[in-house]
Motif scaffolding. Structure first.
Motif, PDB file in Angstrom:
ATOM      1  N   THR A 216      -5.817   4.592  -4.391  1.00 44.73           N
ATOM      2  CA  THR A 216      -6.905   5.561  -4.287  1.00 44.73           C
ATOM      3  C   THR A 216      -7.726   5.311  -3.018  1.00 44.73           C
ATOM      4  N   ASP A 217      -8.633   6.223  -2.743  1.00 47.22           N
ATOM      5  CA  ASP A 217      -9.559   6.038  -1.621  1.00 47.22           C
ATOM      6  C   ASP A 217     -10.415   4.793  -1.837  1.00 47.22           C
ATOM      7  N   GLU A 218     -10.754   4.515  -3.070  1.00 47.09           N
ATOM      8  CA  GLU A 218     -11.531   3.310  -3.385  1.00 47.09           C
ATOM      9  C   GLU A 218     -10.724   2.053  -3.073  1.00 47.09           C
TER      10      GLU A 218
ATOM     11  N   ILE B 244       0.839  -1.204   0.000  1.00 48.32           N
ATOM     12  CA  ILE B 244       0.000   0.000   0.000  1.00 48.32           C
ATOM     13  C   ILE B 244       0.870   1.248   0.000  1.00 48.32           C
ATOM     14  N   ARG B 245       1.893   1.237   0.824  1.00 47.75           N
ATOM     15  CA  ARG B 245       2.802   2.390   0.880  1.00 47.75           C
ATOM     16  C   ARG B 245       3.448   2.631  -0.491  1.00 47.75           C
ATOM     17  N   TYR B 246       3.899   1.562  -1.137  1.00 50.69           N
ATOM     18  CA  TYR B 246       4.519   1.686  -2.450  1.00 50.69           C
ATOM     19  C   TYR B 246       3.527   2.237  -3.471  1.00 50.69           C
ATOM     20  N   PHE B 247       2.349   1.636  -3.543  1.00 49.56           N
ATOM     21  CA  PHE B 247       1.353   2.103  -4.508  1.00 49.56           C
ATOM     22  C   PHE B 247       0.958   3.556  -4.247  1.00 49.56           C
ATOM     23  N   THR B 248       0.906   3.941  -2.967  1.00 46.72           N
ATOM     24  CA  THR B 248       0.602   5.331  -2.621  1.00 46.72           C
ATOM     25  C   THR B 248       1.715   6.254  -3.111  1.00 46.72           C
ATOM     26  N   GLU B 249       2.961   5.850  -2.882  1.00 39.18           N
ATOM     27  CA  GLU B 249       4.108   6.667  -3.279  1.00 39.18           C
ATOM     28  C   GLU B 249       4.167   6.897  -4.791  1.00 39.18           C
TER      29      GLU B 249
END
Length: 64
Positions: free
Chosen positions: A19-21, A9-14
């Motif tokens: 997304t919020d979804e 999740i951290r990687y995909f966020t970076e």
């Protein structure tokens, strides 16, 4: 389906791909895993074994 690991999740966020979804979907997966664990623990506490346990687990899981 399994929830995403916090590192993923951290990687995909970076990289801007979370997304919020995605968060909502992942939270739902975690809630389902928690419900399954709670139901399993309760079922095992009943002392069922073998085919009887398997059949009862199918019933319980279908109701979640």
């Amino acid at each position: 389906l399994l929830p995403y690991h916090s590192g993923a999740i951290r990687y995909f966020t970076e990289i801007g791909l979370w997304t919020d979804e995605d968060t909502a979907a992942n939270d739902a997966k975690i809630a389902r895993q928690d419900a399954l664990k709670e139901a399993w623990d309760a079922l095992v506490a009943e002392g069922l074994e073998g085919d009887e346990l398997a059949a009862r687990w199918d019933e319980v899981r279908a109701g979640l």
